[in-house]
Design a protein around this motif. Structure first.
Motif, PDB file in Angstrom:
ATOM      1  N   GLU A  35      53.509  36.387  26.167  1.00 43.20           N
ATOM      2  CA  GLU A  35      53.978  35.714  27.374  1.00 43.20           C
ATOM      3  C   GLU A  35      54.271  36.738  28.472  1.00 43.20           C
ATOM      4  O   GLU A  35      53.972  36.504  29.654  1.00 43.20           O
ATOM      5  N   MET A  36      54.863  37.859  28.094  1.00 42.48           N
ATOM      6  CA  MET A  36      55.125  38.920  29.064  1.00 42.48           C
ATOM      7  C   MET A  36      53.820  39.396  29.691  1.00 42.48           C
ATOM      8  O   MET A  36      53.712  39.532  30.923  1.00 42.48           O
ATOM      9  N   GLU A  37      52.824  39.643  28.868  1.00 40.70           N
ATOM     10  CA  GLU A  37      51.545  40.134  29.376  1.00 40.70           C
ATOM     11  C   GLU A  37      50.872  39.102  30.273  1.00 40.70           C
ATOM     12  O   GLU A  37      50.245  39.451  31.281  1.00 40.70           O
ATOM     13  N   ARG A  38      51.022  37.830  29.934  1.00 41.61           N
ATOM     14  CA  ARG A  38      50.428  36.778  30.760  1.00 41.61           C
ATOM     15  C   ARG A  38      51.095  36.724  32.133  1.00 41.61           C
ATOM     16  O   ARG A  38      50.410  36.629  33.166  1.00 41.61           O
ATOM     17  N   VAL A  39      52.421  36.805  32.155  1.00 41.93           N
ATOM     18  CA  VAL A  39      53.149  36.765  33.425  1.00 41.93           C
ATOM     19  C   VAL A  39      52.812  37.985  34.274  1.00 41.93           C
ATOM     20  O   VAL A  39      52.540  37.874  35.479  1.00 41.93           O
ATOM     21  N   VAL A  40      52.815  39.163  33.666  1.00 42.17           N
ATOM     22  CA  VAL A  40      52.520  40.400  34.398  1.00 42.17           C
ATOM     23  C   VAL A  40      51.092  40.370  34.929  1.00 42.17           C
ATOM     24  O   VAL A  40      50.821  40.793  36.066  1.00 42.17           O
ATOM     25  N   ALA A  41      50.151  39.877  34.118  1.00 45.14           N
ATOM     26  CA  ALA A  41      48.746  39.827  34.531  1.00 45.14           C
ATOM     27  C   ALA A  41      48.575  38.994  35.795  1.00 45.14           C
ATOM     28  O   ALA A  41      47.743  39.316  36.660  1.00 45.14           O
ATOM     29  N   ARG A  42      49.358  37.928  35.930  1.00 48.60           N
ATOM     30  CA  ARG A  42      49.260  37.086  37.118  1.00 48.60           C
ATOM     31  C   ARG A  42      49.669  37.861  38.374  1.00 48.60           C
ATOM     32  O   ARG A  42      49.019  37.743  39.422  1.00 48.60           O
ATOM     33  N   TYR A  43      50.714  38.668  38.271  1.00 43.20           N
ATOM     34  CA  TYR A  43      51.139  39.475  39.406  1.00 43.20           C
ATOM     35  C   TYR A  43      50.067  40.500  39.780  1.00 43.20           C
ATOM     36  O   TYR A  43      49.767  40.716  40.966  1.00 43.20           O
ATOM     37  N   VAL A  44      49.508  41.145  38.776  1.00 38.74           N
ATOM     38  CA  VAL A  44      48.513  42.188  39.026  1.00 38.74           C
ATOM     39  C   VAL A  44      47.243  41.588  39.634  1.00 38.74           C
ATOM     40  O   VAL A  44      46.642  42.164  40.548  1.00 38.74           O
ATOM     41  N   MET A  45      46.830  40.430  39.133  1.00 39.49           N
ATOM     42  CA  MET A  45      45.651  39.777  39.690  1.00 39.49           C
ATOM     43  C   MET A  45      45.879  39.376  41.142  1.00 39.49           C
ATOM     44  O   MET A  45      44.969  39.428  41.970  1.00 39.49           O
ATOM     45  N   GLN A  46      47.102  39.006  41.458  1.00 31.81           N
ATOM     46  CA  GLN A  46      47.420  38.670  42.846  1.00 31.81           C
ATOM     47  C   GLN A  46      47.278  39.904  43.726  1.00 31.81           C
ATOM     48  O   GLN A  46      46.736  39.821  44.836  1.00 31.81           O
ATOM     49  N   ALA A  47      47.763  41.050  43.235  1.00 27.70           N
ATOM     50  CA  ALA A  47      47.632  42.292  43.995  1.00 27.70           C
ATOM     51  C   ALA A  47      46.157  42.641  44.197  1.00 27.70           C
ATOM     52  O   ALA A  47      45.750  43.072  45.287  1.00 27.70           O
ATOM     53  N   ARG A  48      45.334  42.454  43.154  1.00 20.86           N
ATOM     54  CA  ARG A  48      43.901  42.713  43.282  1.00 20.86           C
ATOM     55  C   ARG A  48      43.293  41.829  44.366  1.00 20.86           C
ATOM     56  O   ARG A  48      42.454  42.276  45.161  1.00 20.86           O
ATOM     57  N   SER A  49      43.714  40.565  44.407  1.00 18.11           N
ATOM     58  CA  SER A  49      43.136  39.628  45.369  1.00 18.11           C
ATOM     59  C   SER A  49      43.461  40.020  46.810  1.00 18.11           C
ATOM     60  O   SER A  49      42.679  39.720  47.727  1.00 18.11           O
ATOM     61  N   TYR A  50      44.596  40.694  47.037  1.00 18.88           N
ATOM     62  CA  TYR A  50      44.921  41.142  48.390  1.00 18.88           C
ATOM     63  C   TYR A  50      43.825  42.053  48.933  1.00 18.88           C
ATOM     64  O   TYR A  50      43.395  41.934  50.090  1.00 18.88           O
ATOM     65  N   PHE A  51      43.384  43.000  48.087  1.00 16.54           N
ATOM     66  CA  PHE A  51      42.352  43.939  48.520  1.00 16.54           C
ATOM     67  C   PHE A  51      41.009  43.238  48.685  1.00 16.54           C
ATOM     68  O   PHE A  51      40.261  43.528  49.626  1.00 16.54           O
ATOM     69  N   GLU A  52      40.704  42.311  47.784  1.00 17.72           N
ATOM     70  CA  GLU A  52      39.447  41.581  47.881  1.00 17.72           C
ATOM     71  C   GLU A  52      39.392  40.752  49.156  1.00 17.72           C
ATOM     72  O   GLU A  52      38.377  40.729  49.862  1.00 17.72           O
ATOM     73  N   GLU A  53      40.483  40.072  49.481  1.00 23.91           N
ATOM     74  CA  GLU A  53      40.519  39.242  50.677  1.00 23.91           C
ATOM     75  C   GLU A  53      40.431  40.091  51.943  1.00 23.91           C
ATOM     76  O   GLU A  53      39.779  39.700  52.922  1.00 23.91           O
ATOM     77  N   TYR A  54      41.078  41.253  51.934  1.00 24.19           N
ATOM     78  CA  TYR A  54      41.077  42.096  53.121  1.00 24.19           C
ATOM     79  C   TYR A  54      39.719  42.763  53.328  1.00 24.19           C
ATOM     80  O   TYR A  54      39.198  42.801  54.443  1.00 24.19           O
ATOM     81  N   ALA A  55      39.144  43.275  52.257  1.00 22.97           N
ATOM     82  CA  ALA A  55      37.881  44.004  52.388  1.00 22.97           C
ATOM     83  C   ALA A  55      36.705  43.061  52.586  1.00 22.97           C
ATOM     84  O   ALA A  55      35.790  43.345  53.371  1.00 22.97           O
ATOM     85  N   GLY A  56      36.723  41.928  51.883  1.00 23.88           N
ATOM     86  CA  GLY A  56      35.628  40.982  52.011  1.00 23.88           C
ATOM     87  C   GLY A  56      34.282  41.637  51.747  1.00 23.88           C
ATOM     88  O   GLY A  56      34.102  42.366  50.767  1.00 23.88           O
ATOM     89  N   LEU A  57      33.327  41.402  52.633  1.00 22.84           N
ATOM     90  CA  LEU A  57      31.988  41.996  52.525  1.00 22.84           C
ATOM     91  C   LEU A  57      31.833  43.217  53.414  1.00 22.84           C
ATOM     92  O   LEU A  57      30.726  43.718  53.593  1.00 22.84           O
ATOM     93  N   LYS A  58      32.931  43.721  53.944  1.00 24.78           N
ATOM     94  CA  LYS A  58      32.890  44.850  54.880  1.00 24.78           C
ATOM     95  C   LYS A  58      32.812  46.169  54.105  1.00 24.78           C
ATOM     96  O   LYS A  58      33.799  46.619  53.521  1.00 24.78           O
ATOM     97  N   LYS A  59      31.649  46.783  54.109  1.00 26.65           N
ATOM     98  CA  LYS A  59      31.422  47.990  53.312  1.00 26.65           C
ATOM     99  C   LYS A  59      32.301  49.153  53.755  1.00 26.65           C
ATOM    100  O   LYS A  59      32.682  49.988  52.938  1.00 26.65           O
ATOM    101  N   HIS A  60      32.620  49.215  55.056  1.00 25.48           N
ATOM    102  CA  HIS A  60      33.443  50.333  55.518  1.00 25.48           C
ATOM    103  C   HIS A  60      34.847  50.263  54.933  1.00 25.48           C
ATOM    104  O   HIS A  60      35.473  51.295  54.674  1.00 25.48           O
TER     105      HIS A  60
END
Length: 251
Positions: free
Chosen positions: A145-170
């Motif tokens: 359960e701890m790993e599941r909860v922590v994984a959700r936070y980490v995946m959210q952090a990953r999504s921040y970078f994905e949303e910001y970078a998008g398809l912009k190679k620079h």
């Protein structure tokens, strides 16, 4: 102020998130912040009636104030950083005393797991403990359960970078260069010189990108050392996950 000072007391004025008042003008174009700091200097340096503490989560904003106003010789910069490991370990070993949590205790391995994923981020760990209250059983937090909860936070952090970078190679290139420098725990503009030399960014464009990411709380900027850090350990992990996925797609 004068009445309080005559009683032998020195008032302290605290203004948090001062950047919210930036770019506000009044009465014929006078800047609000400039007028405020003229007042602060008069109250502190000239009249000695009080102390003034200004706080902001935007390091670029603090640096601009410090360099452009009358503060350089009349003030001192203080860094507010995340808690060190020993404080986090003490806190999580004393949940009843420090957080009034009696529903569960954490093992030393679980405390280390929390530290590895969140470092000294007080808000994130406080929120994490609230999530643990929902899944604890028989005075403990099951590891899965701890790993599941922590994984959700980490995946959210990953999504921040994905949303910001998008398809912009620079921006992909930018985050890749930043990640290369994080082994030492921070990076400077000079660590990103390859982005300018290769034409991915101009100097002004690179500084604008950094400034924007500081304002968006991706990065923390320390104006006294001109150093950048990611906003917490979870963001470091999220960046690594994002770049790993980008490299996998390119391969």
């Amino acid at each position: 102020m004068e009445k309080i000072t005559r009683k032998g007391k020195r008032p302290l004025i605290i203004i948090d998130e001062l950047q919210a008042l930036a770019e506000i003008y009044f009465n014929g174009g006078r800047e609000l912040l400039n007028e405020m700091f003229n007042f602060f200097v008069a109250m502190t340096k000239e009249s000695h009636l009080c102390h003034v503490l200004i706080a902001s989560s935007d390091g670029y904003f603090i640096e601009r104030l410090y360099n452009d106003s009358k503060l350089r010789k009349t003030s001192e910069l203080f860094e507010v950083d995340y808690l060190p490991k020993e404080d986090i370990v003490y806190w999580l070993n004393n949940l009843e005393k420090e957080s009034n949590i009696t529903d569960f205790t954490l093992t030393s391995e679980q405390i280390e797991y929390v530290w590895e994923h969140f470092g000294g981020s007080i808000w994130e760990i406080s929120n994490l403990l609230g999530q643990f209250l929902k899944v604890c059983q028989d005075g403990m937090v099951p590891q899965e359960e701890m790993e599941r909860v922590v994984a959700r936070y980490v995946m959210q952090a990953r999504s921040y970078f994905e949303e910001y970078a998008g398809l912009k190679k620079h921006r992909h290139s930018f985050f890749s260069e930043v990640n290369k420098s994080l082994a030492k725990g921070f990076f400077k503009e000079t660590d990103l010189v390859a982005l300018v030399e290769s034409g991915v960014f101009t100097e002004d464009g690179l500084r604008e990108e950094l400034n924007g990411l500081v304002q968006k709380n991706f990065f923390y900027y320390n104006p006294t050392r001109a150093e950048y850090k990611l906003q917490g350990r979870s963001m470091e992990i999220g960046l690594g996950m994002f770049l790993h996925e980008v490299d996998a797609v390119r391969a």
